[in-house]
Design an enzyme around this catalytic site. Structure first.
Site, PDB file in Angstrom:
ATOM      1  CG  ASN A  10      -1.775   1.194   1.377  1.00 18.55           C
ATOM      2  OD1 ASN A  10      -1.877   1.986   0.442  1.00 18.55           O
ATOM      3  ND2 ASN A  10      -2.417   1.346   2.527  1.00 18.55           N
ATOM      4  CD1 TRP A  11       3.998   1.047  -2.337  1.00 18.50           C
ATOM      5  CD2 TRP A  11       3.789   1.576  -4.496  1.00 18.50           C
ATOM      6  NE1 TRP A  11       4.757   0.162  -3.057  1.00 18.50           N
ATOM      7  CE2 TRP A  11       4.650   0.473  -4.397  1.00 18.50           C
ATOM      8  CE3 TRP A  11       3.506   2.095  -5.770  1.00 18.50           C
ATOM      9  CZ2 TRP A  11       5.230  -0.136  -5.502  1.00 18.50           C
ATOM     10  CZ3 TRP A  11       4.081   1.486  -6.874  1.00 18.50           C
ATOM     11  CH2 TRP A  11       4.939   0.387  -6.747  1.00 18.50           C
ATOM     12  CE  LYS A  12      -0.639   3.525   4.637  1.00 24.21           C
ATOM     13  NZ  LYS A  12      -0.736   3.739   6.067  1.00 24.21           N
ATOM     14  CG  HIS A  97      -6.141   1.980   5.026  1.00 26.09           C
ATOM     15  ND1 HIS A  97      -5.713   2.931   5.927  1.00 26.09           N
ATOM     16  CD2 HIS A  97      -5.135   1.082   4.911  1.00 26.09           C
ATOM     17  CE1 HIS A  97      -4.482   2.623   6.323  1.00 26.09           C
ATOM     18  NE2 HIS A  97      -4.109   1.510   5.724  1.00 26.09           N
ATOM     19  CD  GLU A 167      -3.494  -1.662   8.245  1.00 24.87           C
ATOM     20  OE1 GLU A 167      -2.475  -2.097   7.691  1.00 24.87           O
ATOM     21  OE2 GLU A 167      -4.254  -0.847   7.719  1.00 24.87           O
ATOM     22  CB  SER A 214       4.556  -1.747  12.257  1.00 25.53           C
ATOM     23  OG  SER A 214       4.053  -0.481  12.586  1.00 25.53           O
ATOM     24  N   GLY A 235       2.603  -1.089   4.474  1.00 26.70           N
ATOM     25  CA  GLY A 235       2.674   0.315   4.093  1.00 26.70           C
ATOM     26  C   GLY A 235       4.122   0.751   3.938  1.00 26.70           C
TER      27      GLY A 235
END
Ligand code: PGA
Length: 256
Positions: A10-12, A97, A167, A214, A235
Site C-alpha cells: 500500500n503505497w498510500k 482503510h 489492521e 508495521s 505500508g
C-alpha cells in the site's frame, strides 16, 4: 484448503506516478520469480495505476487500488468507480482503510456499499478492519472489529474471493507492530464471524485473513506463522525495494 499467501503493498500518497512506475518496474524484475508462490499486489495512487500497470501486466504481479467510490456511476465529482478500476487493470481494491475511516469519516455503511460495488464490477475487495488505541484500552476491540466486519459483509454472498485485513490502528507505523500473540485471538474472532455468516466451504475457498500494521522483513514470519493468517498488508516497508523484497522472501520461506 491452504490459501495462497498474499502480500499487498500500500503505497498510500507517497510518490508521483513516474516514481511509482519506476518502483513497479524494479519490483517486477526482482520479484517475478517469487510471485509464483506468493501473490504480490501493488497498490499505487489512482493516478499511477495506468503507468504501473504497463509493467505489471506483463508479469505475475497483480495491480490493486487504494480506494474506490461507494456508488457505481453518475454525478460524483472526483470519484473513481470499480468499473474504472477494472478497466485500468486493477484486480483488487483496498476498502475501509483506517486512514479513510478516521481521517475522511468513511462509515461502515460506505464500506459495505464499496464492497458491493467492487464485487459487481469484478474488483476483489481487500477489507480493512481494526480498533483504535482508545477502543482497545476501553476493552472494545472485539465489539469494534465484529461491528466493522458484519457491516462490511452485509448482503455479500461469499461467492467471490475477499481478503479481510485485521489492521489495528495503533499498530500502523510509526506505532506498532502488534505482537503475534495479540493478533491470534482477533484473527480467530474474524474467522469465527465469517463461518457464522457464510457456509464453511465458502469461507475456506474464498476468504483470506491477513494482518497489517508495521510489517517488515524482521517480523513478517511471526505473523504468517499464525493460524489462519494468509498474508500481510504493508505500508512503509513497501516503499523500498530492498525492504519489500525481504518481506516477500520471508513469505516465500513460510510457504515451503
Ligand atoms: P504500515 O502501514 O505498514 O506503514 O504500518 C500499513 C497500512 O496502513 O496499511
Amino acid at each position: 484448503m491452504k490459501q495462497k499467501t498474499i502480500i499487498i503493498a500500500n503505497w498510500k500518497m507517497n510518490f508521483e506516478p513516474n516514481i511509482e512506475a519506476g518502483l513497479a518496474e524494479k519490483f517486477v524484475s526482482g520479484l517475478t520469480r517469487l510471485a509464483n508462490d506468493v501473490e504480490i499486489v501493488l497498490c499505487p495512487s489512482h493516478v499511477g495505476l495506468h503507468q504501473v500497470n504497463q509493467f505489471i501486466k506483463k508479469s505475475n504481479l497483480v495491480l490493486g487500488a487504494q480506494n474506490m467510490s461507494w456508488v457505481r456511476q453518475g454525478a460524483f465529482t472526483g470519484e473513481i468507480s470499480a468499473e474504472m478500476l477494472d478497466d485500468v487493470g486493477a484486480k483488487y481494491c483496498i476498502i475501509g482503510h483506517s486512514d479513510r475511516r478516521i481521517k475522511l469519516g468513511e462509515t461502515d455503511k460506505m464500506v459495505n456499499q464499496k464492497v458491493l460495488c467492487a464485487l459487481v464490477d469484478d474488483v476483489l475487495p481487500i477489507i480493512c478492519v481494526g480498533e483504535t488505541y482508545n477502543e482497545r484500552s476501553e476493552g472494545k476491540k472485539e465489539i469494534v472489529v465484529q461491528r466493522q466486519l458484519e457491516a462490511a459483509l452485509k448482503n455479500v454472498s461469499g461467492q467471490k474471493p475477499i481478503v479481510i485485513t485485521y489492521e489495528p490502528v495503533w499498530a500502523i507505523s510509526p506505532g506498532g507492530p502488534a505482537m503475534p500473540d495479540d493478533i491470534q485471538p482477533m484473527i480467530e474472532l474474524i474467522y469465527q464471524s465469517l463461518i457464522d455468516y457464510f457456509p464453511l466451504e465458502l469461507v475456506e475457498e474464498n476468504f483470506r485473513i491477513i494482518y497489517g500494521g508495521s510489517v517488515d522483513g524482521s517480523n513478517v514470519s511471526g505473523f504468517l506463522e499464525l493460524d489462519k493468517v494468509s498474508g500481510a498488508l504493508v505500508g512503509a516497508a513497501s516503499l523500498s525495494y530492498d525492504k519489500f523484497k525481504t518481506i516477500i522472501e520471508q513469505a516465500k520461506k513460510n510457504t515451503c
